[in-house]
Design an enzyme around this catalytic site. Sequence first.
Site, PDB file in Angstrom:
ATOM      1  N   ARG A 224      41.405  46.936  31.997  1.00 25.26           N
ATOM      2  CA  ARG A 224      41.780  45.903  31.041  1.00 25.26           C
ATOM      3  C   ARG A 224      40.554  45.519  30.210  1.00 25.26           C
ATOM      4  O   ARG A 224      39.412  45.591  30.692  1.00 25.26           O
ATOM      5  CB  ARG A 224      42.296  44.660  31.759  1.00 25.26           C
ATOM      6  CG  ARG A 224      43.701  44.769  32.291  1.00 25.26           C
ATOM      7  CD  ARG A 224      44.745  44.802  31.188  1.00 25.26           C
ATOM      8  NE  ARG A 224      46.103  44.871  31.703  1.00 25.26           N
ATOM      9  CZ  ARG A 224      46.802  46.003  31.863  1.00 25.26           C
ATOM     10  NH1 ARG A 224      46.260  47.174  31.556  1.00 25.26           N
ATOM     11  NH2 ARG A 224      48.044  45.960  32.318  1.00 25.26           N
ATOM     12  N   HIS A 272      45.116  51.491  23.723  1.00 28.27           N
ATOM     13  CA  HIS A 272      45.799  51.137  24.989  1.00 28.27           C
ATOM     14  C   HIS A 272      46.970  52.114  25.254  1.00 28.27           C
ATOM     15  O   HIS A 272      48.115  51.689  25.404  1.00 28.27           O
ATOM     16  CB  HIS A 272      46.304  49.684  24.951  1.00 28.27           C
ATOM     17  CG  HIS A 272      46.600  49.144  26.344  1.00 28.27           C
ATOM     18  ND1 HIS A 272      46.424  47.822  26.694  1.00 28.27           N
ATOM     19  CD2 HIS A 272      47.068  49.769  27.456  1.00 28.27           C
ATOM     20  CE1 HIS A 272      46.781  47.660  27.961  1.00 28.27           C
ATOM     21  NE2 HIS A 272      47.167  48.832  28.445  1.00 28.27           N
TER      22      HIS A 272
HETATM   23  P1  NAP Z   1      46.189  49.157  42.506  1.00 32.62           P
HETATM   24  O1  NAP Z   1      46.900  50.295  43.158  1.00 32.62           O
HETATM   25  O2  NAP Z   1      46.622  47.767  42.804  1.00 32.62           O
HETATM   26  O3  NAP Z   1      44.639  49.336  42.859  1.00 32.62           O
HETATM   27  C1  NAP Z   1      43.682  48.398  42.542  1.00 32.62           C
HETATM   28  C2  NAP Z   1      42.342  48.839  43.127  1.00 32.62           C
HETATM   29  O4  NAP Z   1      41.336  47.918  42.698  1.00 32.62           O
HETATM   30  C3  NAP Z   1      42.337  48.815  44.662  1.00 32.62           C
HETATM   31  O5  NAP Z   1      41.605  49.908  45.166  1.00 32.62           O
HETATM   32  C4  NAP Z   1      41.599  47.500  44.965  1.00 32.62           C
HETATM   33  O6  NAP Z   1      40.897  47.482  46.203  1.00 32.62           O
HETATM   34  C5  NAP Z   1      40.607  47.458  43.827  1.00 32.62           C
HETATM   35  N1  NAP Z   1      40.137  46.094  43.618  1.00 32.62           N
HETATM   36  C6  NAP Z   1      40.825  44.989  43.238  1.00 32.62           C
HETATM   37  N2  NAP Z   1      40.026  43.909  43.191  1.00 32.62           N
HETATM   38  C7  NAP Z   1      38.793  44.335  43.553  1.00 32.62           C
HETATM   39  C8  NAP Z   1      37.547  43.696  43.728  1.00 32.62           C
HETATM   40  N3  NAP Z   1      37.394  42.376  43.503  1.00 32.62           N
HETATM   41  N4  NAP Z   1      36.498  44.439  44.129  1.00 32.62           N
HETATM   42  C9  NAP Z   1      36.642  45.773  44.367  1.00 32.62           C
HETATM   43  N5  NAP Z   1      37.804  46.447  44.233  1.00 32.62           N
HETATM   44  C10 NAP Z   1      38.867  45.726  43.833  1.00 32.62           C
HETATM   45  O7  NAP Z   1      46.243  49.296  40.920  1.00 32.62           O
HETATM   46  P2  NAP Z   1      46.564  50.600  40.054  1.00 32.62           P
HETATM   47  O8  NAP Z   1      48.020  50.876  40.093  1.00 32.62           O
HETATM   48  O9  NAP Z   1      45.635  51.676  40.459  1.00 32.62           O
HETATM   49  O10 NAP Z   1      46.198  50.063  38.573  1.00 32.62           O
HETATM   50  C11 NAP Z   1      44.904  49.594  38.257  1.00 32.62           C
HETATM   51  C12 NAP Z   1      44.876  48.941  36.889  1.00 32.62           C
HETATM   52  O11 NAP Z   1      44.930  49.926  35.858  1.00 32.62           O
HETATM   53  C13 NAP Z   1      46.052  48.039  36.540  1.00 32.62           C
HETATM   54  O12 NAP Z   1      45.923  46.772  37.131  1.00 32.62           O
HETATM   55  C14 NAP Z   1      45.983  47.964  35.022  1.00 32.62           C
HETATM   56  O13 NAP Z   1      45.164  46.880  34.615  1.00 32.62           O
HETATM   57  C15 NAP Z   1      45.282  49.287  34.642  1.00 32.62           C
HETATM   58  N6  NAP Z   1      46.167  50.187  33.873  1.00 32.62           N
HETATM   59  C16 NAP Z   1      45.827  50.521  32.580  1.00 32.62           C
HETATM   60  C17 NAP Z   1      46.623  51.381  31.857  1.00 32.62           C
HETATM   61  C18 NAP Z   1      46.264  51.802  30.463  1.00 32.62           C
HETATM   62  O14 NAP Z   1      47.068  52.435  29.777  1.00 32.62           O
HETATM   63  N7  NAP Z   1      45.065  51.510  29.997  1.00 32.62           N
HETATM   64  C19 NAP Z   1      47.788  51.929  32.424  1.00 32.62           C
HETATM   65  C20 NAP Z   1      48.105  51.571  33.739  1.00 32.62           C
HETATM   66  C21 NAP Z   1      47.282  50.698  34.440  1.00 32.62           C
HETATM   67  P3  NAP Z   1      41.661  47.600  47.626  1.00 32.62           P
HETATM   68  O15 NAP Z   1      42.163  49.034  47.681  1.00 32.62           O
HETATM   69  O16 NAP Z   1      40.605  47.335  48.603  1.00 32.62           O
HETATM   70  O17 NAP Z   1      42.770  46.595  47.614  1.00 32.62           O
HETATM   71  C1  GLV Z   2      49.354  49.423  31.247  1.00 30.67           C
HETATM   72  O1  GLV Z   2      48.414  48.928  30.736  1.00 30.67           O
HETATM   73  C2  GLV Z   2      49.774  49.148  32.591  1.00 30.67           C
HETATM   74  O2  GLV Z   2      49.295  48.193  33.203  1.00 30.67           O
HETATM   75  O3  GLV Z   2      50.619  49.921  33.103  1.00 30.67           O
END
Ligand code: NAP
Ligand code: GLV
Length: 309
Positions: A224, A272
């Site tokens: 983000r 994005h």
């Molecule tokens: P997720 O499965 O919830 O994974 C989040 C990861 O971040 C976990 O490994 C978590 O640790 C770690 N984390 C959270 N808070 C932390 C902290 N304070 N210190 C260290 N590690 C921390 O999320 P995801 O599905 O992979 O998605 C991640 C993010 O990608 C989304 O929230 C979104 O903002 C972004 N995203 C962007 C796009 C785009 O098009 N740009 C698309 C999709 C998603 P733990 O494993 O220990 O809980």
């Molecule tokens: C996109 O930014 C998502 O969070 O899936």
Amino acid sequence: MALLIKTDIDRGTAWAEALATAYPELDVHTWPYKGDPADIEYALVWQPPEGELKRYPKLKAIFSIGAGIDHLASDPDLPEGVPVVRMVEPGLTAGMSEYVTYAVLGHHRFMLDYARQRAGKLWQEIPQIAAGARQVGMLGLGVLGRDALEKLMPFGFRLAGWSRTPKSITGISCYHGEEGLREFLAETDILVCLLPLTPETEGILCRETFDQLPEGAAVISVGRGGHLVEDDLLAALDSGRLSGATLDVFRKEPLPKKHPFWTHPKIFITPHIASMTIPESACQAVVANIHRLEAGEPLRHVVDMERGY
Ligand code: NAP
Ligand code: GLV
């Protein structure tokens, strides 16, 4: 049983068609809903207006169209006690891994430098560096971060990841917590941020972080916009501390026309789009969860709103 869809880009029809195929009995409406708000039991949303979801008194679950739920967590009027489910679906995961692979390889193979050279019609080879001599470090080892690292494995990079809780993943050096972050950054040549935006992760891509990376490291920001301290990035690129950055997310979106990132020669920008939820595959995840809830079983991928992800 009725579900209301609110999307930002015009994908309401694609969602409605995909849901009608996957769950014909579901009564699907696209926002704005003109009927009785008490009809709506499920909401499938991206960036609904603040207070909107509180209008539906019989809501059983809120499905985020994105993996990130910061667009919901920031609503001071989000209805209490209604579970929020983040998006986990194969199309979104695959898209992110494609983007991260492209961006990592782009920095690894100096593509920003070659784009600058092309602009000046300059024919000049930059010595190649072996993939094994570079570490790709992933901030966030969740669904997306982990898949992207696994997709990078065949290239031979050293791979590392940082998370909040300890992990053990074959082929990936795993670090966690504040102490782990220092060690992780010290060895990371290409840093990718795939953290959720929470009060703990806001501003994590800042001068203090950049200063701990090896000289000339690159940064890929796909979590983000709030993770990045923009002036710190500009300073680190201008001083040569960092060699380049790929940015897909911004504090203000769309990125304002006068923003210095647009014209910076060491920055590659996308609007994005690193990954997008694909209705055809994502509706399976949503429908499976509705069936679970209706059968009295626990929902999958419910967000811990206290933790923020
Ligand atoms: P997720 O499965 O919830 O994974 C989040 C990861 O971040 C976990 O490994 C978590 O640790 C770690 N984390 C959270 N808070 C932390 C902290 N304070 N210190 C260290 N590690 C921390 O999320 P995801 O599905 O992979 O998605 C991640 C993010 O990608 C989304 O929230 C979104 O903002 C972004 N995203 C962007 C796009 C785009 O098009 N740009 C698309 C999709 C998603 P733990 O494993 O220990 O809980
Ligand atoms: C996109 O930014 C998502 O969070 O899936």
